[in-house]
Design an enzyme around this catalytic site. Structure first.
Site: not given
Ligand code: DC
Length: 675
Positions: A52, A94, A331, A359, A406-407, A439
């Protein structure tokens, strides 16, 4: 680079140690944009290097910012509010944190100064709504065109005709879908204050306020004082007339508090004998997600902290189930959903509608994957409820999808502690497409494996045995690289012993003398170089003469015994690929996958011949053939650990295969066998 198809995490038992976390994605991209728009040069320290931030940097360069790297510091010279480039096509992957504010800033600049910019991304980016931001920009009189579907990127901003903005009325923006729209306007609209002050009015309840606090904090660092009504500070924001971004000279990017959440969870679950220490972000953080610490404490974690650090150990066990409104930690709250697998009841996380437009649809994704490991999950439009597996036997091992998020990958890795919740048998966790962590945290798994412990017997081993010149070394190192596993080239230990014998001037026929040298072997590997007693012996190890002597001394049982422990020590998280003669039969008899290569001696001689010629070494095919036959004979017929396939080995004749075909064959066998 090849895509690693999956990563298997063995059952994990404990965690301890210290970790320095990478810079925050949200802060990195805000700082980059502000530095890029400002007058002057900003030295950015601790910037995150990730997908990113890379797209943001590429975009800034494309619009005319100057970037200069100086070690770990990036110097950004901004455009000072004046477009040096009037047209560009920007690919933003993204990265929502690049798409939204760049759309707004470039719309304002292109309208005022004349310009036209296209902003695009990956297909998922084109499914992430941006209509509310576009509506706000259109109120200002910015020409914005949807190049795909209305309401979503890709966008074209500006139409090359300089036009004044209409800033008499407040710009209205919805606050209840994504706070990134408001952040985008706050970052962009100082550019629109040439004539008069500009006010942004928020419609609906503002979600994710802490992210707005980060934006305001960073704007202040760049000289923009946003005015607000103290009685109602999130309803309207006024940018004073003549606002100008001024570089602060230097700025440090705080580590990401959301990334810290995985390590806080690690301490809460598995910091049993010693704490997990986190550096780069602490209780003084400007990020809202730092309040994850309170949630973790509520679940039982013991957290201490100060400026720039946190220390976490296990407190209550099992963890305590909680009910929490997570609007302030959208998040990091994902991490709570996984911690909930280890709680004493049902955990309910509410006010998380924003998960659905990240995402991926994170509520649906989290529900699906938590169910796969055995949890019971109820999902609603804006909540998720997680109940741990009903019993030790309810834990499951099935491949975890990560949805290019990613998370999801980082969170679900925490399911590997199921042994601590009593899972019988303990379950490994297979994470599909693990590189999606790039990411925000490219080294996440390496960092995780540096902090955790597993039972050595549960760390998977793949053995690749075979005769000399069968290509097992190349095959093993490529399989290890693709799986992210450690590599044991056991032949190198015998070869190094042979070198040690030569260096000491010892007699190779004297088994006792060779054994003493083998048991004292000081061999280190760094990348693809090998050091014996501190000297680089990489090339000497590969000499034919060294191999021949290795074959001779490897027949001594005491030498093999002396090297045994050294070989076992290579078994490390997340797994090991070991190549040699007796990896599957003697050293790792319990290996999860055993491969035995059976390429013909003629084929092997031809390969070795090509290899030597390509290195500029003279070689004769007939003598190579004779040499290989003699070594095969000796390796196969020796009394101890002779070269032969383990009864449960997969036989692979790679004579006619390319390296990649061999690797694919092993990986395919592995993906079928293991989970
Ligand atoms: O794999 P290589 O050619 O580098 O091995 C050199 C010699 O070491 C080989 O001829 C026999 C011996 N060796 C062994 O006995 N057992 C192993 N596991 C690996 C190598």
């Amino acid at each position: 680079m090849y895509a690693i198809p999956f990563l298997d995490i063995p059952p994990l038992r404990s965690a301890a140690g210290s970790v320095r976390l990478p810079g925050s994605k949200s802060i990195s991209n805000r700082v980059l944009l502000l530095a890029g728009l400002a007058t002057g040069t900003t030295a950015v320290h601790d910037l995150l290097d990730s997908d990113d931030t890379r797209v943001m940097l590429a975009a800034l360069e494309a619009i005319g910012c100057e970037l200069r790297r100086d070690g770990a510091v990036l110097h950004v010279t901004g455009i000072g509010g004046q477009l040096p480039t009037r047209q560009a096509r920007l690919f933003l992957g993204n990265a929502g944190t690049a798409m939204r504010p760049l759309s707004a800033a470039l719309a304002v600049l292109a309208t005022l100064q004349g310009g036209e910019f296209d902003l695009t991304g990956v297909p998922r980016m084109h499914e992430r709504p941006i209509g509310d931001l576009v509506d706000a920009l259109r109120q200002l009189g910015c020409p914005v065109q949807y190049l795909g579907h209305a309401g979503y990127p890709p966008l074209r901003v500006g139409n090359n005709r300089p036009t004044p903005l209409s800033t008499h009325e407040p710009v209205r923006v919805r606050g209840d879908v994504s706070s990134q729209f408001l952040t985008a306007l706050l970052l962009a609209l100082p550019l629109a204050t040439g004539e008069r002050a500009v006010t942004i009015a928020v419609e609906g309840e503002l979600i994710s306020r802490p992210y707005i606090d980060i934006t305001l904090n960073l704007l202040a660092r760049f000289g923009i004082e946003v005015q607000r009504d103290p009685a109602n500070p999130y309803a309207a924001f006024t940018l004073p007339q003549g606002s100008q971004y001024r570089s602060p000279g230097a700025i440090h990017v705080e580590a990401d508090a959301s990334s810290a959440s995985y390590f806080v969870a690690l301490g809460a679950l598995a910091g049993i004998e010693a704490p997990v220490r986190i550096e780069g972000v602490g209780l003084d953080s400007i990020q809202g997600d730092i309040r994850f610490v309170d949630a973790a404490r509520a679940m039982g974690a013991q957290v201490e902290g100060g400026a720039g650090w946190l220390e976490v150990r296990r407190g209550a066990w099992p963890l305590k189930a909680i009910t929490l409104d997570c609007n302030h930690i959208p998040d990091a709250a994902m991490t709570l959903a996984v911690m909930a697998l280890y709680a004493d009841g049902t955990t309910r996380l509410t006010n998380i509608a924003s998960w659905r437009v990240k995402e991926t649809d994170r509520i649906a994704a989290m529900a699906a994957e938590l169910r796969k490991v055995g949890g019971s999950v109820v999902e609603g439009p804006d909540f998720i409820e997680v109940t741990p597996p009903a019993s030790a036997a309810h834990w499951q091992a099935s491949p975890i999808r990560t949805y290019d998020d990613h998370r999801m990958a980082m969170c679900l890795s925490l399911a590997a502690f199921n042994a601590l919740a009593g899972a019988r048998p303990p379950r490994p966790v297979r994470i599909l497409d693990p590189q999606c962590v790039a990411k925000t945290f490219p080294d996440y798994f390496e960092t995780l494996f540096g902090l955790v412990r597993a039972d050595v017997a549960e760390i998977p081993v793949i053995t690749i045995d075979g005769p000399t010149a069968s290509g097992k070394g190349t095959l093993a190192s490529e399989v290890a690289r693709r799986l992210g596993y450690a590599l044991l080239d056991s032949g190198a230990l015998y070869r190094a012993t042979a070198l040690a014998v030569q260096q000491a001037g010892a007699d190779p026929a004297d088994a006792d003398a060779v054994t003493v040298l083998a048991s004292r072997l000081d061999l280190r590997f760094e990348g693809d170089r090998a050091f014996l007693d501190g000297r680089d012996v990489t090339d000497a190890l590969r000499l034919e003469a060294t191999g021949v002597m290795a074959s001779r001394i490897s027949v001594y049982p005491a030498v093999r015994q002396a090297l045994h422990g050294l070989q076992l020590a290579f078994r490390r998280l997340p797994g090991l690929v070991a190549d040699g003669r007796d990896m599957g039969t003697v050293v790792f008899p319990g290996a999860a996958l055993k491969v035995f290569l059976t390429a013909s001696v003629e084929q092997r001689a031809a390969r070795r011949h090509n290899q030597l010629i390509s290195r500029g070494i003279a070689a004769n095919i007939d003598s190579l053939l004779a040499d290989l036959r003699a070594r095969d004979e000796r390796d196969t017929n020796r009394a101890v650990a002779p070269l032969k396939p383990a009864p449960d080995a997969v036989l692979l004749d790679n004579s006619g295969m390319s390296i990649d075909e061999g690797v694919d064959a092993v990986l395919e066998a592995w993906s079928k066998r293991h989970i």
